[in-house]
Enzyme design. Structure first.
Site, PDB file in Angstrom:
ATOM      1  N   SER A   1       3.118  33.624  31.839  1.00 27.73           N
ATOM      2  CA  SER A   1       4.012  34.560  32.538  1.00 27.73           C
ATOM      3  C   SER A   1       3.301  35.464  33.534  1.00 27.73           C
ATOM      4  O   SER A   1       3.928  35.990  34.447  1.00 27.73           O
ATOM      5  CB  SER A   1       4.768  35.422  31.521  1.00 27.73           C
ATOM      6  OG  SER A   1       3.864  36.176  30.718  1.00 27.73           O
TER       7      SER A   1
ATOM      8  N   ASP B   1       6.785  46.185  32.210  1.00 28.50           N
ATOM      9  CA  ASP B   1       7.475  46.135  30.925  1.00 28.50           C
ATOM     10  C   ASP B   1       6.415  46.329  29.837  1.00 28.50           C
ATOM     11  O   ASP B   1       5.292  46.744  30.146  1.00 28.50           O
ATOM     12  CB  ASP B   1       8.282  44.837  30.760  1.00 28.50           C
ATOM     13  CG  ASP B   1       7.421  43.572  30.889  1.00 28.50           C
ATOM     14  OD1 ASP B   1       6.207  43.641  30.643  1.00 28.50           O
ATOM     15  OD2 ASP B   1       7.970  42.506  31.237  1.00 28.50           O
TER      16      ASP B   1
ATOM     17  N   HIS C   1       3.674  43.181  30.736  1.00 26.94           N
ATOM     18  CA  HIS C   1       3.188  42.772  32.051  1.00 26.94           C
ATOM     19  C   HIS C   1       2.923  43.956  32.979  1.00 26.94           C
ATOM     20  O   HIS C   1       3.663  44.939  32.961  1.00 26.94           O
ATOM     21  CB  HIS C   1       4.206  41.848  32.721  1.00 26.94           C
ATOM     22  CG  HIS C   1       4.549  40.650  31.897  1.00 26.94           C
ATOM     23  ND1 HIS C   1       5.635  40.618  31.048  1.00 26.94           N
ATOM     24  CD2 HIS C   1       3.932  39.442  31.778  1.00 26.94           C
ATOM     25  CE1 HIS C   1       5.689  39.438  30.442  1.00 26.94           C
ATOM     26  NE2 HIS C   1       4.660  38.706  30.864  1.00 26.94           N
TER      27      HIS C   1
END
Length: 371
Positions: free
Chosen positions: A57, A346, A349
């Site tokens: 991600s 978040d 990340h």
């Protein structure tokens, strides 16, 4: 949740290939010329035609968008600071590190997802990301998340090579692959999700044996990229996992300190990965593969935030900042008023600002080692 069987594949109709060879020769020449307009100073007559990215991600740009998985973010408030405020599938408020690498190297402003249904043929010439949120070095990590596995990302890369050959021919394809920059970013999900969050794993492995397994799988993957012609490969170590907001919340105690066990595992894996890369480089007798330390620069940002203009290091900008990530960070979440004050977007990340700083560190310390 079960992954959908439907997979968008980029295809070219017959008209794409009916163009005279002179068209692709001219296009190829133009794209090589434009890549020399880099902001990073490279040796004379040196080009980096494309950036090709594999990972999780941290470097996904939307490959998970059409999949029924938790690790996707093609919805607001993700992408709030991206051009047009579009949630592209990047796990950030804006761009991610590979976008900044491509931009500063003069390749193009952003690196698109390979599985983006709107991907254009010419996008392939300058690079894509095969990364998938939730992926890892070992198969079980990707399977747990329903992510695109390491082997599947490699398969997409092989597919990509064949498409290039159809566009510009075998010789020019070989030139692109050999001169492009490759970036590999895995490991965080293996340690966080598969080792620490899956109790059965700890019954089979201790931290030492598990990180050895990861480093060996990483080396095997890098060797495969080399066998496919890659000659400029950045292998990224993982960040201080224990200091990300979600790990502070779950494992940092009542005061939410950095989790020592997560950080220790990250450092142990990084040491083994770096040693494996050094050993392989000596065997190949060339600087084709370079280990990138991401642990130290991010930890420095976290421990000396004022130096980089940050105010908040232990919370994400989205929601409470304690645990929200992916679907828990959504249109109903409150957002911090000044995103540039936050190291993390978040609970897992970084923000676009942090990604930019980390990318600058890579450009400053590692790129010229290839030359």
């Amino acid at each position: 949740m079960k992954q959908q069987n439907c997979v968008h594949r980029i295809t070219f109709d017959s008209s794409t290939f009916s163009c005279p060879n002179i068209f692709w020769s001219i296009h190829f020449l133009v794209f090589l010329i434009t890549t020399t307009n880099a902001l990073v100073k490279l040796p004379k007559n040196t080009t980096i035609p494309a950036l090709l990215v594999f990972g999780d991600s941290i470097v996904d740009a939307g490959n998970n968008n059409d999949m029924l998985v938790l690790a996707r973010c093609n919805y607001h408030p993700y992408g709030i600071d991206f051009e047009g405020g579009v949630p592209t599938g990047r796990f950030s408020n804006g761009k991610v590190s590979n976008d900044f690498l491509a931009e500063e190297l003069g390749i193009k402003p952003t690196i698109p997802a390979y599985r983006d249904p709107n991907l254009k043929p010419e996008d392939l010439l300058t690079g894509v990301t095969f990364a998938s949120g939730g992926a890892g070095y070992i198969p079980v990590t990707s399977k747990l998340a329903g992510a695109i596995s390491l082997s599947k990302q490699l398969q997409y890369f092989e597919e990509y090579i064949e498409k290039l050959k159809g566009m510009v021919g075998e010789e020019k394809t070989k030139h692109i692959i050999e001169n492009s920059l490759f970036s590999v970013v895995y490991g965080s999900n293996d340690i966080d999700n598969t080792y620490f969050d899956l109790p059965i794993t700890q019954l089979i492995y201790d931290v030492d044996s598990f990180t050895t397994l990861l480093a060996e799988d990483a080396l095997s993957f890098i060797q495969k990229l080399y066998e496919h012609g890659a000659r400029r490969i950045l292998v990224n170590g993982i960040a201080p996992l224990g200091c990300i907001p979600s790990k502070r919340t779950s494992s940092g105690g009542p005061l939410r300190h950095c989790s020592a066990k997560h950080n220790d595992a990250a450092k142990l894996f990084n040491d083994k990965l770096s040693a494996n890369i050094d050993k392989l480089s000596r065997k190949l007798q060339e600087k084709s593969i370079i280990y990138v330390d991401n642990y130290s620069p991010l930890l420095e940002i976290i421990t000396t935030p004022k130096k980089y203009g940050f105010k908040v290091v232990d919370l994400g900008c989205c929601g409470t900042g304690l645990f929200e990530v992916a679907e828990l960070c959504n249109k109903f979440s409150t957002i911090c008023p000044t995103r540039t004050d936050y190291v993390f977007w978040d609970s897992f990340h970084p923000t676009e600002k942090t990604y930019r700083i980390l990318a600058a560190n890579v450009l400053e310390k590692y790129i010229n080692k290839f030359f």
